[in-house]
Scaffold this active site. Structure first.
Site, mmCIF file in Angstrom:
data_model
loop_
_atom_site.group_PDB
_atom_site.id
_atom_site.type_symbol
_atom_site.label_atom_id
_atom_site.label_comp_id
_atom_site.label_asym_id
_atom_site.label_seq_id
_atom_site.Cartn_x
_atom_site.Cartn_y
_atom_site.Cartn_z
ATOM 1 N N ALA A 15 2.157 4.032 -6.072
ATOM 2 C CA ALA A 15 2.520 3.103 -7.150
ATOM 3 C C ALA A 15 3.943 3.316 -7.654
ATOM 4 O O ALA A 15 4.346 2.747 -8.664
ATOM 5 C CB ALA A 15 1.523 3.249 -8.300
ATOM 6 N N GLY A 58 -1.970 4.404 -19.135
ATOM 7 C CA GLY A 58 -2.157 5.023 -17.832
ATOM 8 C C GLY A 58 -1.177 6.135 -17.607
ATOM 9 O O GLY A 58 -0.433 6.530 -18.507
ATOM 10 N N TYR A 156 1.024 1.844 13.612
ATOM 11 C CA TYR A 156 0.825 1.137 12.337
ATOM 12 C C TYR A 156 -0.248 0.041 12.484
ATOM 13 O O TYR A 156 -1.137 -0.100 11.641
ATOM 14 C CB TYR A 156 2.175 0.545 11.926
ATOM 15 N N ALA A 158 -2.650 -0.075 14.659
ATOM 16 C CA ALA A 158 -3.968 0.547 14.851
ATOM 17 C C ALA A 158 -4.542 0.970 13.503
ATOM 18 O O ALA A 158 -5.721 0.746 13.208
ATOM 19 C CB ALA A 158 -3.847 1.754 15.775
ATOM 20 N N GLU A 238 -14.176 -9.054 3.183
ATOM 21 C CA GLU A 238 -13.210 -10.081 3.607
ATOM 22 C C GLU A 238 -11.801 -9.511 3.762
ATOM 23 O O GLU A 238 -11.470 -8.471 3.190
ATOM 24 C CB GLU A 238 -13.146 -11.195 2.548
#
Ligand code: NAP
Length: 249
Positions: A15, A58, A156, A158, A238
């Site tokens: 992040a 956070g 990458y 794979a 999905e």
């Protein structure tokens, strides 16, 4: 401000910059308590500071997904703080491109460890809490190359294709616990990762994008926001493609 994630803890790996930073910001501004990770102390402090400046609840924590000691320390810190993330975004990723015949074993194993093994490790850390809460959202950041393939990126592609099979299988295992597991496959997004490409490579890639431009990190982050929200409660297993029509699956 709508607070759709109030009372929920979101964990976003990688992040400190790029797509992960945007995801952390969007989840945080919508009410989640966000734990964002970086590989260095400096990076994690930058995340904490960024959250404080933008009014996000956070903190940043150090996590090198490739390193067992770092993972264990991270998991210990989470449990000591009583943090049980119900939204997990597996975003950390790297490229180590090389044509296959030249690809060193380390280039292969680093990419598999950071992009794919990390998904196993982070799900192990978070899943028990989600099962207990009978709620969870796991979102794995894959890539368009999982579908299209790309010369120089066997490692990458794979790893990113592996995430899709993982997603579908775990979705089947945990669906009855009200936990959804989905993949988001970005196309060509404007970040440090794509800045590393030559101008020639960038132009030729842009010519293949129906929308004729690179994607913005917020366009990925807003799709994560949707998948993490109650609006996506019946979507699991999905893969959502966010690639501007670069590759239509
Ligand atoms: P980026 O700007 O290069 O940022 C990568 C992030 O991953 C950084 O926060 C970095 O932390 C973290 N990271 C790197 N190695 C790590 C490790 N060993 N352990 C934990 N974290 C690590 O990348 P991005 O472009 O935002 O990409 C984010 C994700 O989207 C990746 O999974 C990438 O494969 C995927 N993606 C990107 C694009 C694109 O066009 N940009 C397209 C498709 C998919 P530090 O800052 O501490 O190094």
């Amino acid at each position: 401000m709508t607070q759709i994630f109030s009372g929920r803890i979101a964990l976003v790996t990688g992040a400190s910059r790029g797509i992960g930073k945007a995801i952390a910001r969007v989840l945080g501004t919508n009410g989640a308590y966000v734990i964002g990770t970086a590989t260095t102390e400096n990076g994690s402090q930058g995340i904490t500071k960024g959250f404080a400046e933008t009014g996000i609840n956070g903190q940043g924590l150090v996590l090198d997904v490739k390193d067992r000691t770092s993972r264990e320390k991270f998991a210990d810190l989470l449990s000591a703080a009583g943090h049980s993330p119900l939204i997990l975004v597996n975003n950390a990723g790297v490229t180590r491109d090389n044509l296959f015949l030249r690809m060193k074993e380390e280039e292969w194993s680093d990419v598999i460890a950071i992009n794919l093994d990390s998904v196993y490790h982070l799900c192990r850390i978070c899943l028990r809490g989600m099962v207990k809460a009978r709620f969870g959202r796991i979102i794995n950041i894959s890539s368009v190359v999982a579908f299209s393939g790309n010369p120089g990126q066997t490692n990458y592609a794979a790893a990113k294709a592996g995430m899709i099979g993982f997603t579908r299988s775990l979705a089947r295992e945990v669906g009855s616990r009200n936990i959804t597991v989905n993949t988001l496959a970005p196309g060509f997004i404007d970040t440090d990762m794509t800045a590393a490409l030559s101008e020639e490579q960038q132009t030729s890639l842009q010519e293949r994008i129906a929308l004729g431009r690179l994607g913005h990190v917020d366009e990925v982050a807003n799709t994560v926001k949707f998948l993490a929200s109650d609006d996506a409660s019946y979507i699991t297993g999905e893969t959502i493609n966010v690639n501007g029509g670069m590759y239509m699956v």
